[in-house]
Design an enzyme around this catalytic site. Structure first.
Site, mmCIF file in Angstrom:
data_model
loop_
_atom_site.group_PDB
_atom_site.id
_atom_site.type_symbol
_atom_site.label_atom_id
_atom_site.label_comp_id
_atom_site.label_asym_id
_atom_site.label_seq_id
_atom_site.Cartn_x
_atom_site.Cartn_y
_atom_site.Cartn_z
ATOM 1 N N HIS A 128 0.289 -96.441 16.555
ATOM 2 C CA HIS A 128 0.744 -96.930 17.871
ATOM 3 C C HIS A 128 1.218 -95.822 18.824
ATOM 4 O O HIS A 128 1.520 -96.109 19.978
ATOM 5 C CB HIS A 128 1.897 -97.926 17.710
ATOM 6 C CG HIS A 128 1.552 -99.136 16.901
ATOM 7 N ND1 HIS A 128 0.461 -99.938 17.176
ATOM 8 C CD2 HIS A 128 2.156 -99.700 15.818
ATOM 9 C CE1 HIS A 128 0.416 -100.928 16.287
ATOM 10 N NE2 HIS A 128 1.421 -100.801 15.455
ATOM 11 N N GLY A 162 6.442 -98.814 18.287
ATOM 12 C CA GLY A 162 6.267 -99.468 16.983
ATOM 13 C C GLY A 162 6.444 -98.549 15.783
ATOM 14 O O GLY A 162 5.571 -98.503 14.919
ATOM 15 N N ASP A 220 -4.178 -102.646 8.726
ATOM 16 C CA ASP A 220 -2.767 -102.934 8.998
ATOM 17 C C ASP A 220 -2.675 -104.251 9.788
ATOM 18 O O ASP A 220 -3.586 -104.597 10.539
ATOM 19 C CB ASP A 220 -2.225 -101.770 9.832
ATOM 20 C CG ASP A 220 -0.724 -101.803 10.021
ATOM 21 O OD1 ASP A 220 -0.036 -100.978 9.398
ATOM 22 O OD2 ASP A 220 -0.241 -102.643 10.818
ATOM 23 N N HIS A 240 -1.030 -104.920 12.292
ATOM 24 C CA HIS A 240 -0.966 -104.668 13.741
ATOM 25 C C HIS A 240 -2.251 -103.977 14.216
ATOM 26 O O HIS A 240 -2.838 -103.173 13.493
ATOM 27 C CB HIS A 240 0.234 -103.772 14.062
ATOM 28 C CG HIS A 240 1.555 -104.347 13.627
ATOM 29 N ND1 HIS A 240 2.069 -104.109 12.369
ATOM 30 C CD2 HIS A 240 2.437 -105.149 14.258
ATOM 31 C CE1 HIS A 240 3.245 -104.750 12.253
ATOM 32 N NE2 HIS A 240 3.479 -105.390 13.387
ATOM 33 N N ASP A 259 1.490 -104.376 5.549
ATOM 34 C CA ASP A 259 2.229 -105.453 6.217
ATOM 35 C C ASP A 259 1.377 -106.710 6.428
ATOM 36 O O ASP A 259 1.825 -107.674 7.044
ATOM 37 C CB ASP A 259 2.849 -104.971 7.546
ATOM 38 C CG ASP A 259 1.883 -104.202 8.414
ATOM 39 O OD1 ASP A 259 0.666 -104.190 8.113
ATOM 40 O OD2 ASP A 259 2.339 -103.595 9.405
ATOM 41 N N TYR A 266 6.983 -103.476 5.500
ATOM 42 C CA TYR A 266 8.410 -103.590 5.812
ATOM 43 C C TYR A 266 9.206 -104.306 4.731
ATOM 44 O O TYR A 266 10.343 -104.690 4.941
ATOM 45 C CB TYR A 266 8.573 -104.228 7.205
ATOM 46 C CG TYR A 266 7.815 -103.400 8.205
ATOM 47 C CD1 TYR A 266 8.363 -102.227 8.715
ATOM 48 C CD2 TYR A 266 6.496 -103.707 8.556
ATOM 49 C CE1 TYR A 266 7.650 -101.409 9.563
ATOM 50 C CE2 TYR A 266 5.766 -102.892 9.404
ATOM 51 C CZ TYR A 266 6.346 -101.745 9.899
ATOM 52 O OH TYR A 266 5.637 -100.919 10.734
HETATM 53 ZN ZN ZN Z 1 1.641 -102.644 10.968
#
Ligand code: ZN
Length: 377
Positions: free
Chosen positions: A134, A142, A169, A171, A259, A298
């Site tokens: 990011h 992020g 990922d 995201h 994640d 996370y």
């Molecule tokens: Zn991520």
């Protein structure tokens, strides 16, 4: 003999931001510990390499000098209001003592990984600490301050290689896509939770296909919140293998953020380690060399289990039930007795929505990027 390299520094675990910061600095330590317990480190062909921090010169191939100067100031740990404009001083990208040192070491880890690939016998390189997809040229976002995937890909392009960037990922790999949006030497493929429900929100839609010479060379498969292994696996197989076959890359750079797992507290995808491992297994089965980057994750325990399984796959080591039982959920927030997740229940309505979103995205990609790249169906 085929060799593999894990890039790791114990220094990475020595940093601290603030109490409750969701980014675990001990992530690569915990991963190495678990890999070691599974017998995945002390074995023929595996080398653990200690990285050096990336030089400012190296970082300047993507980041602006002004931003790097600002990070050098932020490294002292004192926030200044002007830093906000560059994304620094937020809950996700706080200014803390050594923040530049930490991220320079992460970026240096990836450049070290690229160097390891100079040995033609090295088949897989894994950098668990990296994958900061990011970070922009002049801003942090992020949890990402420096964009190590971009720095790595730039180097590989400099060696005349064609790069398949696969980002699994949860995201969207927004700033890697943006960096190569007009470039047909890099095919970026990102599977992620829909930007309608997850950061970075404004980007990662299926219609973002690249521009100019790069038109067709950016691929996004946004998935509905609640997507599990079945839908994910189907979407992956529809899109990723045909694109790779058509693009014919020299190697794969893979951001394998953990994640996506159902246990992750920051995202809403419902994959298990089985679905995650299928994706990693595919990467291995292409027979191409791979530079794998850890990415997000996370819930520490779930993340290091996923990375350990990934490392086993990249090294062609079958993990037996006996090996799994060695793991006893020693890491924070994870009490599982095995490396793999238990099955996840997904309500029928959620499943239906996930199928619809995935099918329509796959259709779009077939109609656009498949045509551009000449994928034969
Ligand atoms: Zn991520």
């Amino acid at each position: 003999m085929s060799k593999s390299v894990l890039v790791y520094s114990e220094k990475l675990a020595r940093f601290q931001a603030y109490d409750g910061y969701p980014w675990y600095f001990e992530r690569s330590d915990a991963a190495l510990k678990l890999m070691r317990r599974q017998g995945l480190i002390e074995r023929p062909g595996v080398t653990v390499v200690e990285p050096e921090a990336a030089s400012v010169e190296a970082l300047a191939s993507f980041h602006t000098r002004e931003y790097l100067d600002l990070l050098a100031v932020a490294n002292g740990g004192t926030f200044e209001e002007r830093m906000f404009a560059n994304g620094l001083g937020t809950a996700e990208c706080p200014v803390f003592p050594g923040c530049f040192d930490y991220h320079r070491l992460v970026a240096g880890s990836v450049l070290c990984g690229v160097e390891a690939l100079a040995d033609p016998d090295v088949w897989a390189v894994f950098v668990p600490s990296a994958g900061m997809h990011h970070a922009g040229p002049d801003f942090a976002a992020g949890f990402c301050y420096l964009n190590d995937p971009v720095l790595a890909i730039q180097r590989l392009l400099g060696q005349g290689l064609r790069v398949f960037y696969l980002d699994i990922d949860a995201h969207h790999g927004d700033r890697v896509q943006a960096a190569f949006y007009g470039d047909d030497r890099v095919l970026t493929v990102s599977l992620h939770e829909s930007p309608e429900t997850l950061f970075p929100f404004h980007t990662g839609f299926v219609h973002e296909i690249g521009e100019g010479a790069g038109a067709g060379y950016s691929v996004n498969l946004p998935l509905a919140a609640g997507t599990g292994d079945d839908v994910y696996g189907w979407g992956f197989r529809q899109v990723v293998p045909p694109l790779l076959d058509a693009f014919k890359p020299d190697l794969i750079v893979a951001e394998i953020g953990a994640d996506v797992l159902a246990a992750d507290p920051q995202t809403h995808l419902l994959l298990t380690t089985h679905g995650y491992c299928d994706a990693v297994q595919w990467v291995r089965q292409t027979g191409l060399r791979v530079l794998a980057l850890g990415g997000g994750g996370y819930l520490l325990g779930a993340t290091v289990r996923a990375w350990t399984l990934a490392w086993a796959i990249l090294n062609d080591v079958p993990l037996t039930d006996d090996a799994e039982l060695l793991f006893s959920g020693v890491f924070r927030g994870d009490g599982l007795p095995s490396l793999h997740d238990r099955p996840v229940y997904i309500p029928e309505g959620t499943q239906t929505q996930a199928w619809e979103a995935c099918r329509s995205a796959v259709e779009y990609i077939r109609a656009h990027q498949f045509k551009t790249l000449g994928v034969r169906l």
